[in-house]
Design an enzyme around this catalytic site. Structure first.
Site, PDB file in Angstrom:
ATOM      1  N   ASP A  52     -63.605 -34.418 -40.574  1.00 29.05           N
ATOM      2  CA  ASP A  52     -64.329 -34.227 -39.769  1.00 29.05           C
ATOM      3  C   ASP A  52     -65.926 -34.070 -40.642  1.00 29.05           C
ATOM      4  OD1 ASP A  52     -66.407 -32.716 -38.205  1.00 29.05           O
ATOM      5  OD2 ASP A  52     -65.496 -31.289 -37.383  1.00 29.05           O
ATOM      6  N   GLU A 131     -75.029 -38.095 -70.270  1.00 26.31           N
ATOM      7  CA  GLU A 131     -74.913 -37.145 -71.318  1.00 26.31           C
ATOM      8  C   GLU A 131     -74.501 -35.203 -70.910  1.00 26.31           C
ATOM      9  OE1 GLU A 131     -76.202 -38.902 -75.667  1.00 26.31           O
ATOM     10  OE2 GLU A 131     -77.475 -37.634 -74.970  1.00 26.31           O
ATOM     11  N   GLU A 133     -75.034 -31.593 -71.037  1.00 27.78           N
ATOM     12  CA  GLU A 133     -74.733 -30.315 -71.397  1.00 27.78           C
ATOM     13  C   GLU A 133     -74.673 -29.624 -69.984  1.00 27.78           C
ATOM     14  OE1 GLU A 133     -77.843 -31.923 -74.497  1.00 27.78           O
ATOM     15  OE2 GLU A 133     -78.928 -30.609 -72.614  1.00 27.78           O
ATOM     16  N   GLU A 187     -73.871 -27.849 -78.271  1.00 28.98           N
ATOM     17  CA  GLU A 187     -75.393 -27.692 -77.866  1.00 28.98           C
ATOM     18  C   GLU A 187     -76.250 -26.983 -78.639  1.00 28.98           C
ATOM     19  OE1 GLU A 187     -77.760 -29.399 -78.054  1.00 28.98           O
ATOM     20  OE2 GLU A 187     -77.060 -31.425 -76.988  1.00 28.98           O
ATOM     21  N   GLU A 194     -71.603 -29.756 -75.074  1.00 26.83           N
ATOM     22  CA  GLU A 194     -71.724 -31.400 -75.291  1.00 26.83           C
ATOM     23  C   GLU A 194     -70.549 -32.262 -75.001  1.00 26.83           C
ATOM     24  OE1 GLU A 194     -75.828 -33.353 -75.574  1.00 26.83           O
ATOM     25  OE2 GLU A 194     -74.721 -35.195 -76.058  1.00 26.83           O
ATOM     26  N   HIS A 243     -78.744 -36.193 -70.049  1.00 26.22           N
ATOM     27  CA  HIS A 243     -79.819 -37.297 -70.358  1.00 26.22           C
ATOM     28  C   HIS A 243     -78.804 -38.582 -70.414  1.00 26.22           C
ATOM     29  CE1 HIS A 243     -81.657 -34.867 -73.901  1.00 26.22           C
ATOM     30  NE2 HIS A 243     -81.404 -34.426 -72.913  1.00 26.22           N
ATOM     31  N   ARG A 316     -88.582 -36.389 -78.595  1.00 28.55           N
ATOM     32  CA  ARG A 316     -87.321 -35.438 -77.909  1.00 28.55           C
ATOM     33  C   ARG A 316     -88.323 -34.788 -76.447  1.00 28.55           C
ATOM     34  NH1 ARG A 316     -82.287 -35.614 -79.349  1.00 28.55           N
ATOM     35  NH2 ARG A 316     -81.951 -37.038 -81.151  1.00 28.55           N
ATOM     36  N   GLU A 336     -83.051 -44.035 -72.648  1.00 30.84           N
ATOM     37  CA  GLU A 336     -82.042 -43.401 -72.680  1.00 30.84           C
ATOM     38  C   GLU A 336     -83.436 -41.759 -71.611  1.00 30.84           C
ATOM     39  OE1 GLU A 336     -81.922 -40.635 -75.347  1.00 30.84           O
ATOM     40  OE2 GLU A 336     -81.147 -39.023 -74.382  1.00 30.84           O
ATOM     41  N   ARG A 338     -84.752 -39.114 -69.876  1.00 28.14           N
ATOM     42  CA  ARG A 338     -83.719 -37.416 -70.407  1.00 28.14           C
ATOM     43  C   ARG A 338     -84.158 -36.305 -69.326  1.00 28.14           C
ATOM     44  NH1 ARG A 338     -83.063 -36.659 -75.177  1.00 28.14           N
ATOM     45  NH2 ARG A 338     -83.865 -34.586 -75.281  1.00 28.14           N
TER      46      ARG A 338
HETATM   47  N1  GLU Z   1     -80.724 -29.599 -73.885  1.00 26.59           N
HETATM   48  C1  GLU Z   1     -82.131 -30.516 -74.144  1.00 26.59           C
HETATM   49  C2  GLU Z   1     -82.175 -30.578 -72.497  1.00 26.59           C
HETATM   50  O1  GLU Z   1     -82.904 -29.880 -71.641  1.00 26.59           O
HETATM   51  C3  GLU Z   1     -81.245 -31.567 -74.864  1.00 26.59           C
HETATM   52  C4  GLU Z   1     -80.935 -30.969 -75.808  1.00 26.59           C
HETATM   53  C5  GLU Z   1     -80.466 -32.916 -76.567  1.00 26.59           C
HETATM   54  O2  GLU Z   1     -81.827 -33.099 -77.054  1.00 26.59           O
HETATM   55  O3  GLU Z   1     -79.510 -33.135 -76.601  1.00 26.59           O
HETATM   56  O4  GLU Z   1     -82.416 -31.549 -72.779  1.00 26.59           O
HETATM   57 MG    MG Z   2     -77.407 -33.079 -75.807  1.00 22.06          MG
END
Ligand code: GLU
Ligand code: MG
Length: 444
Positions: A52, A131, A133, A187, A194, A243, A316, A336, A338
């Site tokens: 259901d 990836e 975390e 991390e 991670e 990411h 980053r 990638e 993010r």
């Molecule tokens: N923890 C970070 C985020 O919120 C990323 C850290 C990393 O570059 O792995 O995206």
């Molecule tokens: Mg990371």
């Protein structure tokens, strides 16, 4: 390794399986399951299993409640922690169908399959590597989840990292599901970790991402800890991202079509348009990629999470990063993204990212220049980038306006998602928090 129903039945018998669990994922990305004794397995493989759907979040209305589950035989695996508890249980991930045998429009796996089919029409297959975390927390005095970090270690630390053996137990559990881990590490934040697994086809990888969340929670629990994928559980330190590395390959030859050795970033024209598509639809798809009220507390400057709609190599703070590849390995060219976080529904997330990127290729969207400086600290007057939305409310408005993304999701998922998430946003918006009382009550 496509298996037949006969092979699954024989395998279950050989392994002494006692129970079978069928899994699927609701619209907000929660894994649901139904379990039955192994004696029912032949019937279930023959006809599927009815359930259901009306009581599943965002799934179906009462009137359309009958759904049936058709297991994907390739996802058959023994559940390792059940075995530890003395039960041999096999699980399979399912596709959801309506009574007339059509794929159910509210099944996230179906939405991703449709996006993959769109890519196939253009001659591409889509590979991803997420990836995830997560934090490991200790329970509070009453045994409930609480934001109490399990250790005080940081990035790649050794001596203060209390979770090395827990992470290895996690890797073992993942291996039982056929998930091949590439790397595991502590991390940046205290209690944060991670575990990365191999890059692969989007559907299989989405199955693996939801399995990973369930497995990590189960293993943490065995160690009296709580594993959380909440994006920003603690104010003032890094949150948890998911990411997603992505590439397209030629569906015939398997060759990565993102690579061009002549380009300074090693990117083909298709890859550049794909990134432009990700940037163009970032605001429109962020509600799917970062779906909680809490997600927007992670997407702020200063914590390695993206804010500005830009791309680059080393940066980053950029939304899209193009990782450096080893010489002679053009197959590993990828981009990638993010902004996603690990609370998202991976099926829907990969579907919208793919459709955003394909839109970039179809319409030959131009890619702006890369930004290699740290955008958090750049003089605001020189910063010409648009930003991600600042809240779930704003993100939902942008989602409603983005035709490419709403088409990728389909009317059914859109309606249910907007309904569930608007309610979540409204609840938060009208809630008077401790912060407000502390800040305003003594003054006003
Ligand atoms: N923890 C970070 C985020 O919120 C990323 C850290 C990393 O570059 O792995 O995206
Ligand atoms: Mg990371």
């Amino acid at each position: 390794m496509a298996r037949t129903a006969q092979e699954i039945i024989a395998l279950a018998e050989e392994q002494g399986v006692e129970f079978v669990t069928l899994q699927f994922t609701d619209i907000v990305g929660m894994v649901k399951n139904i379990t039955f004794p192994v004696s029912q397995l032949p019937d279930c493989l023959d006809r599927g299993v009815w359930f259901d759907g009306s009581s599943i979040e965002g799934f179906a209305r009462i009137a359309e409640s009958d759904m049936y589950l058709a297991p994907d035989l390739d996802t058959y695996a023994l559940i390792p922690w059940d075995q530890g508890a003395g039960f041999t249980t096999a699980r399979m991930i399912c596709d959801v169908y309506t009574p007339d045998g059509k794929p159910f429009a509210g099944d996230p796996r179906h939405i991703l399959k449709s996006a993959i089919a769109e890519a196939a029409k253009m001659g591409y297959s889509y590979n991803v590597g997420p990836e995830l975390e997560f934090f490991l927390f200790k329970p509070d005095a009453n045994g409930n989840p609480a934001p109490i970090p399990h250790d005080a270690a940081g990035y790649f630390d050794v001596s203060t990292d209390q979770a090395t053996h827990i992470r290895r137990h996690m890797v073992r559990a993942l291996a039982a599901f056929g998930i091949r881990v590439e790397a595991l590490h502590h991390e940046v934040a205290i209690g944060q970790h991670e575990i990365d697994f191999t890059y692969g086809p989007a559907l299989q990888t989405a199955d693996q991402a939801v399995t990973l969340r369930v497995a990590l929670k189960a293993v943490a629990q065995q160690h009296s800890l709580y594993a959380t994928f909440m994006p920003k559980p603690i104010t003032g330190i890094n949150g948890s991202g998911m990411h997603v590395h992505q590439s397209l390959s030629n569906i015939q030859t398997g060759q990565n079509i993102f690579y061009d050795g002549q380009d300074p970033y090693g990117l083909s024209q298709e890859a550049r348009h794909f990134i432009a598509g990700l940037l163009a639809h970032a605001r429109g798809m962020i509600a799917i990629l970062a779906p909680l009220v809490n997600s927007y507390k992670r997407l702020v400057p200063g914590y390695e999470a993206p804010v500005y709609l830009s791309w680059g190599r080393t940066n980053r703070s950029a939304l899209v990063r193009v990782p450096r590849i080893s010489a002679g390995r053009p197959q590993s060219t990828r981009v990638e993204l993010r902004c996603p976080d690990p609370a998202c529904n991976p099926y829907l997330a990969f579907a919208v990212m793919l459709m955003a990127g394909l839109d970039g290729i179809r319409n030959k969207l131009p890619l702006p220049d890369a930004a290699e400086e740290d955008l958090y600290h750049i003089n605001p007057s020189k910063r010409q980038f648009e930003t991600l939305p600042g809240s779930l409310g704003e993100a939902l408005d942008d989602l409603r306006r983005d035709e490419v993304i709403t088409t990728a999701l389909g009317a059914h998922v859109m309606d249910r998602f907007i309904e569930a998430k608007s309610q979540e946003w409204d609840e938060y918006r009208i809630f008077v928090s401790q912060w407000e009382l502390d800040r305003y009550l003594p003054i006003f």
